[in-house]
Design an enzyme around this catalytic site. Sequence first.
Site, PDB file in Angstrom:
ATOM      1  N   ASN A 269      14.148 -13.737 -60.538  1.00 10.91           N
ATOM      2  CA  ASN A 269      14.277 -12.651 -61.505  1.00 10.91           C
ATOM      3  C   ASN A 269      15.305 -13.102 -62.534  1.00 10.91           C
ATOM      4  OD1 ASN A 269      14.624 -10.285 -62.927  1.00 10.91           O
ATOM      5  ND2 ASN A 269      15.682  -9.205 -61.277  1.00 10.91           N
TER       6      ASN A 269
ATOM      7  N   LYS B 108      16.258 -11.714 -65.242  1.00 15.02           N
ATOM      8  CA  LYS B 108      17.014 -10.624 -65.865  1.00 15.02           C
ATOM      9  C   LYS B 108      17.079 -10.854 -67.387  1.00 15.02           C
ATOM     10  CE  LYS B 108      19.255  -9.727 -61.528  1.00 15.02           C
ATOM     11  NZ  LYS B 108      20.402  -9.161 -60.832  1.00 15.02           N
TER      12      LYS B 108
ATOM     13  N   HIS C 119      13.615  -2.155 -59.974  1.00 14.35           N
ATOM     14  CA  HIS C 119      14.837  -2.905 -59.677  1.00 14.35           C
ATOM     15  C   HIS C 119      16.034  -1.954 -59.785  1.00 14.35           C
ATOM     16  CE1 HIS C 119      18.106  -5.800 -60.000  1.00 14.35           C
ATOM     17  NE2 HIS C 119      17.292  -6.665 -59.435  1.00 14.35           N
TER      18      HIS C 119
ATOM     19  N   GLU D 109      18.785  -2.197 -61.117  1.00 14.63           N
ATOM     20  CA  GLU D 109      19.362  -2.115 -62.468  1.00 14.63           C
ATOM     21  C   GLU D 109      18.549  -1.168 -63.342  1.00 14.63           C
ATOM     22  OE1 GLU D 109      21.090  -6.583 -61.887  1.00 14.63           O
ATOM     23  OE2 GLU D 109      19.306  -6.306 -63.136  1.00 14.63           O
TER      24      GLU D 109
ATOM     25  N   GLU E 161      16.835  -5.241 -51.642  1.00 13.58           N
ATOM     26  CA  GLU E 161      18.043  -5.778 -52.273  1.00 13.58           C
ATOM     27  C   GLU E 161      19.192  -4.787 -52.086  1.00 13.58           C
ATOM     28  OE1 GLU E 161      17.186  -8.789 -55.670  1.00 13.58           O
ATOM     29  OE2 GLU E 161      16.958  -6.776 -56.464  1.00 13.58           O
TER      30      GLU E 161
ATOM     31  N   GLY F 217      24.525 -10.060 -57.333  1.00 13.49           N
ATOM     32  CA  GLY F 217      25.441 -10.651 -58.313  1.00 13.49           C
ATOM     33  C   GLY F 217      26.908 -10.556 -57.929  1.00 13.49           C
TER      34      GLY F 217
ATOM     35  N   SER G 204      22.155 -12.215 -54.023  1.00 10.33           N
ATOM     36  CA  SER G 204      22.980 -13.424 -53.880  1.00 10.33           C
ATOM     37  C   SER G 204      22.374 -14.457 -52.927  1.00 10.33           C
ATOM     38  CB  SER G 204      24.410 -13.062 -53.451  1.00 10.33           C
ATOM     39  OG  SER G 204      24.999 -12.202 -54.407  1.00 10.33           O
TER      40      SER G 204
END
Length: 249
Positions: A10, A12, A95, A97, A167, A173, A213
């Site tokens: 991904n 991003k 996702h 985010e 996730e 991250g 991660s």
Amino acid sequence: MARRKIIAGNWKMNMTPSEAVELVNTLKPLVANEEVDVVFCVPAIDIVPVVEAVKGSNIQVGAENMYFEEKGAYTGEISPNMLVDAGVKYVILGHSERREYFGETNEDINKKMHKAFEHGLVPIMCCGETLEQREQGVTMDFIRQQVKVGFQGITAEQAKEAVIAYEPIWAIGTGKTATTEQAQEVCKAIRACIAEVYDEATAEAIRIQYGGSVNAATAPDLFAQADIDGGLVGGAALKPDFGKIVNYK
């Protein structure tokens, strides 16, 4: 039947079109593993040049999001038919985010799931809990809700083709990775949730990734778990190290 591993990057909001092509050319020889599905999920503006750049390789291209309408007055959005016409096979939906920064709800994601299947796109539907939710002991309640609402009205045949990406939000991250045991425990529970909604056969067929991660060091252990069928990889997907993750054995 063993499930085929799927390892997706991904990207991003990274990589201009020219940088994207350069990265693909760097990664192509490094991710040449015919035993797993390799997917690059790239920003919308990179899709066309990346589809061109991966031709003749084992890499499939995915989008990072899409809208649940075919066309119309939705400035800035991208429709499923646009993705299909551009050569996209996968699409990341929900996702964390997107949920956190752009207010996407489980219901929005469910509409997108239906639209993806209508157009023959394979959804990679994300779910995961915050650190606070994990500490409160509500991880599985929260994830079960994301999964159940996300798959509302999706047939068993469709669900078998889908990918779920677990996730934990606290591991994205941050450099923190869920322990192998934590990741396996949740992925197993997600599979049990799919068995409840559908049946054992559907639960056995669906592929569940771990993301958060993931790197070359953690991938072999994670991917060896019974209920982890690959990874959704963030930062490491933009580096040559992604080749090591894809060739984790």
